[in-house]
Design a protein around this motif. Structure first.
Motif, PDB file in Angstrom:
ATOM      1  N   PHE A  86     -10.642 -34.526   1.429  1.00  0.00           N
ATOM      2  CA  PHE A  86      -9.962 -33.584   0.528  1.00  0.00           C
ATOM      3  C   PHE A  86      -8.976 -32.742   1.336  1.00  0.00           C
ATOM      4  O   PHE A  86      -9.149 -31.516   1.482  1.00  0.00           O
ATOM      5  CB  PHE A  86     -10.977 -32.671  -0.161  1.00  0.00           C
ATOM      6  CG  PHE A  86     -12.144 -33.379  -0.783  1.00  0.00           C
ATOM      7  CD1 PHE A  86     -11.976 -34.179  -1.894  1.00  0.00           C
ATOM      8  CD2 PHE A  86     -13.417 -33.240  -0.246  1.00  0.00           C
ATOM      9  CE1 PHE A  86     -13.062 -34.829  -2.468  1.00  0.00           C
ATOM     10  CE2 PHE A  86     -14.502 -33.883  -0.799  1.00  0.00           C
ATOM     11  CZ  PHE A  86     -14.327 -34.688  -1.920  1.00  0.00           C
ATOM     12  N   PRO A  87      -7.917 -33.334   1.877  1.00  0.00           N
ATOM     13  CA  PRO A  87      -7.025 -32.598   2.789  1.00  0.00           C
ATOM     14  C   PRO A  87      -6.288 -31.437   2.131  1.00  0.00           C
ATOM     15  O   PRO A  87      -5.876 -30.506   2.819  1.00  0.00           O
ATOM     16  CB  PRO A  87      -6.047 -33.681   3.257  1.00  0.00           C
ATOM     17  CG  PRO A  87      -6.091 -34.734   2.200  1.00  0.00           C
ATOM     18  CD  PRO A  87      -7.492 -34.733   1.687  1.00  0.00           C
ATOM     19  N   HIS A  88      -6.118 -31.473   0.794  1.00  0.00           N
ATOM     20  CA  HIS A  88      -5.411 -30.385   0.127  1.00  0.00           C
ATOM     21  C   HIS A  88      -6.307 -29.165  -0.068  1.00  0.00           C
ATOM     22  O   HIS A  88      -5.814 -28.079  -0.404  1.00  0.00           O
ATOM     23  CB  HIS A  88      -4.878 -30.854  -1.235  1.00  0.00           C
ATOM     24  CG  HIS A  88      -5.941 -31.283  -2.201  1.00  0.00           C
ATOM     25  ND1 HIS A  88      -6.750 -32.378  -1.973  1.00  0.00           N
ATOM     26  CD2 HIS A  88      -6.335 -30.753  -3.389  1.00  0.00           C
ATOM     27  CE1 HIS A  88      -7.593 -32.514  -2.986  1.00  0.00           C
ATOM     28  NE2 HIS A  88      -7.366 -31.535  -3.845  1.00  0.00           N
ATOM     29  N   VAL A  89      -7.606 -29.304   0.144  1.00  0.00           N
ATOM     30  CA  VAL A  89      -8.553 -28.195  -0.006  1.00  0.00           C
ATOM     31  C   VAL A  89      -9.100 -27.759   1.352  1.00  0.00           C
ATOM     32  O   VAL A  89      -9.049 -26.586   1.716  1.00  0.00           O
ATOM     33  CB  VAL A  89      -9.714 -28.581  -0.947  1.00  0.00           C
ATOM     34  CG1 VAL A  89     -10.743 -27.449  -1.014  1.00  0.00           C
ATOM     35  CG2 VAL A  89      -9.187 -28.898  -2.336  1.00  0.00           C
ATOM     36  N   PHE A  90      -9.612 -28.725   2.113  1.00  0.00           N
ATOM     37  CA  PHE A  90     -10.200 -28.441   3.423  1.00  0.00           C
ATOM     38  C   PHE A  90      -9.129 -28.674   4.495  1.00  0.00           C
ATOM     39  O   PHE A  90      -9.048 -29.728   5.108  1.00  0.00           O
ATOM     40  CB  PHE A  90     -11.415 -29.336   3.666  1.00  0.00           C
ATOM     41  CG  PHE A  90     -12.561 -29.066   2.736  1.00  0.00           C
ATOM     42  CD1 PHE A  90     -13.585 -28.211   3.103  1.00  0.00           C
ATOM     43  CD2 PHE A  90     -12.599 -29.659   1.477  1.00  0.00           C
ATOM     44  CE1 PHE A  90     -14.640 -27.961   2.245  1.00  0.00           C
ATOM     45  CE2 PHE A  90     -13.654 -29.410   0.610  1.00  0.00           C
ATOM     46  CZ  PHE A  90     -14.678 -28.553   0.989  1.00  0.00           C
ATOM     47  N   THR A  91      -8.292 -27.660   4.687  1.00  0.00           N
ATOM     48  CA  THR A  91      -7.183 -27.790   5.627  1.00  0.00           C
ATOM     49  C   THR A  91      -7.599 -27.302   7.008  1.00  0.00           C
ATOM     50  O   THR A  91      -8.654 -26.679   7.192  1.00  0.00           O
ATOM     51  CB  THR A  91      -5.966 -26.984   5.155  1.00  0.00           C
ATOM     52  OG1 THR A  91      -6.272 -25.587   5.266  1.00  0.00           O
ATOM     53  CG2 THR A  91      -5.636 -27.299   3.701  1.00  0.00           C
ATOM     54  N   ASP A 101     -10.499 -26.799  -7.258  1.00  0.00           N
ATOM     55  CA  ASP A 101     -10.097 -28.083  -7.817  1.00  0.00           C
ATOM     56  C   ASP A 101     -11.291 -28.725  -8.527  1.00  0.00           C
ATOM     57  O   ASP A 101     -12.309 -29.022  -7.890  1.00  0.00           O
ATOM     58  CB  ASP A 101      -9.597 -29.001  -6.693  1.00  0.00           C
ATOM     59  CG  ASP A 101      -9.012 -30.309  -7.211  1.00  0.00           C
ATOM     60  OD1 ASP A 101      -9.664 -30.950  -8.063  1.00  0.00           O
ATOM     61  OD2 ASP A 101      -7.921 -30.692  -6.755  1.00  0.00           O
ATOM     62  N   PRO A 102     -11.225 -28.967  -9.854  1.00  0.00           N
ATOM     63  CA  PRO A 102     -12.386 -29.499 -10.593  1.00  0.00           C
ATOM     64  C   PRO A 102     -12.838 -30.872 -10.107  1.00  0.00           C
ATOM     65  O   PRO A 102     -14.034 -31.170 -10.129  1.00  0.00           O
ATOM     66  CB  PRO A 102     -11.896 -29.547 -12.045  1.00  0.00           C
ATOM     67  CG  PRO A 102     -10.403 -29.474 -11.968  1.00  0.00           C
ATOM     68  CD  PRO A 102     -10.075 -28.706 -10.744  1.00  0.00           C
ATOM     69  N   ASP A 103     -11.915 -31.714  -9.657  1.00  0.00           N
ATOM     70  CA  ASP A 103     -12.303 -33.032  -9.156  1.00  0.00           C
ATOM     71  C   ASP A 103     -13.074 -32.917  -7.839  1.00  0.00           C
ATOM     72  O   ASP A 103     -14.058 -33.638  -7.616  1.00  0.00           O
ATOM     73  CB  ASP A 103     -11.066 -33.919  -8.959  1.00  0.00           C
ATOM     74  CG  ASP A 103     -10.378 -34.254 -10.269  1.00  0.00           C
ATOM     75  OD1 ASP A 103     -11.075 -34.295 -11.310  1.00  0.00           O
ATOM     76  OD2 ASP A 103      -9.149 -34.461 -10.267  1.00  0.00           O
ATOM     77  N   VAL A 104     -12.642 -32.003  -6.978  1.00  0.00           N
ATOM     78  CA  VAL A 104     -13.342 -31.799  -5.715  1.00  0.00           C
ATOM     79  C   VAL A 104     -14.720 -31.189  -5.974  1.00  0.00           C
ATOM     80  O   VAL A 104     -15.716 -31.589  -5.356  1.00  0.00           O
ATOM     81  CB  VAL A 104     -12.519 -30.897  -4.775  1.00  0.00           C
ATOM     82  CG1 VAL A 104     -13.294 -30.613  -3.492  1.00  0.00           C
ATOM     83  CG2 VAL A 104     -11.179 -31.549  -4.453  1.00  0.00           C
ATOM     84  N   ASP A 128     -22.055 -21.002  -9.975  1.00  0.00           N
ATOM     85  CA  ASP A 128     -20.722 -20.539 -10.320  1.00  0.00           C
ATOM     86  C   ASP A 128     -19.661 -21.204  -9.449  1.00  0.00           C
ATOM     87  O   ASP A 128     -18.880 -22.027  -9.925  1.00  0.00           O
ATOM     88  CB  ASP A 128     -20.664 -19.021 -10.171  1.00  0.00           C
ATOM     89  CG  ASP A 128     -19.320 -18.441 -10.576  1.00  0.00           C
ATOM     90  OD1 ASP A 128     -18.496 -19.203 -11.111  1.00  0.00           O
ATOM     91  OD2 ASP A 128     -19.084 -17.242 -10.358  1.00  0.00           O
ATOM     92  N   SER A 129     -19.630 -20.869  -8.178  1.00  0.00           N
ATOM     93  CA  SER A 129     -18.561 -21.349  -7.313  1.00  0.00           C
ATOM     94  C   SER A 129     -19.111 -21.718  -5.945  1.00  0.00           C
ATOM     95  O   SER A 129     -20.132 -21.181  -5.506  1.00  0.00           O
ATOM     96  CB  SER A 129     -17.484 -20.264  -7.143  1.00  0.00           C
ATOM     97  OG  SER A 129     -16.966 -19.859  -8.388  1.00  0.00           O
ATOM     98  N   GLU A 130     -18.408 -22.631  -5.280  1.00  0.00           N
ATOM     99  CA  GLU A 130     -18.749 -23.000  -3.913  1.00  0.00           C
ATOM    100  C   GLU A 130     -17.774 -22.330  -2.949  1.00  0.00           C
ATOM    101  O   GLU A 130     -16.572 -22.576  -3.003  1.00  0.00           O
ATOM    102  CB  GLU A 130     -18.681 -24.524  -3.725  1.00  0.00           C
ATOM    103  CG  GLU A 130     -19.811 -25.298  -4.387  1.00  0.00           C
ATOM    104  CD  GLU A 130     -19.531 -25.681  -5.829  1.00  0.00           C
ATOM    105  OE1 GLU A 130     -20.322 -26.427  -6.418  1.00  0.00           O
ATOM    106  OE2 GLU A 130     -18.498 -25.231  -6.374  1.00  0.00           O
TER     107      GLU A 130
END
Length: 306
Positions: A86-91, A101-104, A128-130
């Motif tokens: 997930f390079p667009h999230v875990f940079t 991101d719901p898919d992630v 709720d959230s990660e």
């Protein structure tokens, strides 16, 4: 900047930070802190009656180790792998962030489950959230003392590396029958830490790379919550901390606490100032509107003669 100068700065940065009086990373729990209780297993009822009800932190030793073992082949809970997948999230430049991101989120939840201890009366808690916290190296300074915002309780899972957590009990408990000392624990991969709102905390990475995930959770059953803790300290927490301004309803403190939130901290002051301004406007306009209404009705019953 030359490589030699960079190495010099990195070597002496901790010394400079300490000399200037800034918080610096520790390698063990201070002597004046007691250890957070650490258990090998915990049923939902024991968790509730021994810890959750009173807002006391607790660690389940290796409570999430199966997450890491199940995914050992692909090393899913590894920052390098998450960065690849997930390079667009875990940079490479993010250190603390929430996944939106719901898919992630869906993919992450395929690789872990809500801890069994939160399955009260065969009903699982809602999450709720990660939030992910990453440290590629041992930093010379800690994640400084702070309060988490929000009304939910939290659990944190250590996925990589080792991290020290330090907790300070809420000052709002000082004049109550509760007597808590500052607490500390060393989190290792697979450990799960549970804590409630109101506890200030600070973290120190002592083995890098470090990766942890914190999750906010609530349970549909209002009994499965820090009920006694909120009764004693809830109203004071709402009064003293803008992070908790609107937690009265969530903490089961009734409408009074919810209304009190309008006079709570900077956020409450901002809301209350708008309510006050609106009230003044209404107070000015009501007599004018009432006079206009009376005049109109009077003309309806007593029309002017031509």
């Amino acid at each position: 900047m030359s490589s030699k100068l960079l190495v010099f700065i990195l070597l002496f940065l901790p010394v400079w930070i300490h000399a200037l009086g800034f918080p610096h990373t520790i390698t063990e729990i201070p002597d004046d802190f007691i250890s957070v209780d650490r258990v090998s297993e915990l049923s939902p009822s024991k968790f509730l009656n021994l810890y959750l009800k009173y807002g006391i932190p607790v660690v389940i030793d290796r409570g999430a180790i199966d997450w890491l073992q199940i995914n050992q082949q692909d090393q899913f809970w590894n920052y390098e792998f998450l960065n690849y997948k997930f390079p667009h999230v875990f940079t490479d430049t993010t250190y603390g962030f929430v996944v939106e991101d719901p898919d992630v989120i869906a993919s992450l939840r395929e690789h872990y489950r809500t801890p069994q201890v939160l399955n009260f009366r065969n009903i699982s808690s809602t999450i709720d959230s990660e939030f992910f916290f990453r440290n590629p190296i041992i930093a010379p300074y800690p994640n400084a003392v702070h309060l988490d915002a929000g009304c939910s309780s939290t659990y944190s899972v250590q996925l990589q590396g080792d991290k020290i957590w330090l907790f300070w009990p809420p000052e709002e408990l000082k004049d109550s029958d509760y007597s808590f000392s500052p607490m500390g624990t060393v989190m290792k991969p697979g450990d799960i830490l549970f804590f409630s709102p109101g506890w200030k905390h600070e973290t120190h990475v002592i083995l890098a790379p470090s990766l942890s995930m914190s999750v906010n959770w609530d349970h549909p059953d209002p009994e499965f919550a820090p009920t006694e803790f909120y009764k004693v300290a809830g109203r004071k927490l709402i009064d003293n901390h803008p992070e908790y301004c609107f937690c009265g309803h969530a903490w089961g403190l009734g409408l009074g606490a919810t209304l009190a939130a309008f006079n709570c901290g900077p956020l409450g002051d901002a809301v209350w100032s708008r309510v006050t301004a609106l009230g003044k406007m209404v107070a000015i306009m009501l007599p004018v509107l009432f006079l206009a209404y009376i005049t109109r009705r009077r003309h309806e019953y007593h029309p002017r003669k031509e």
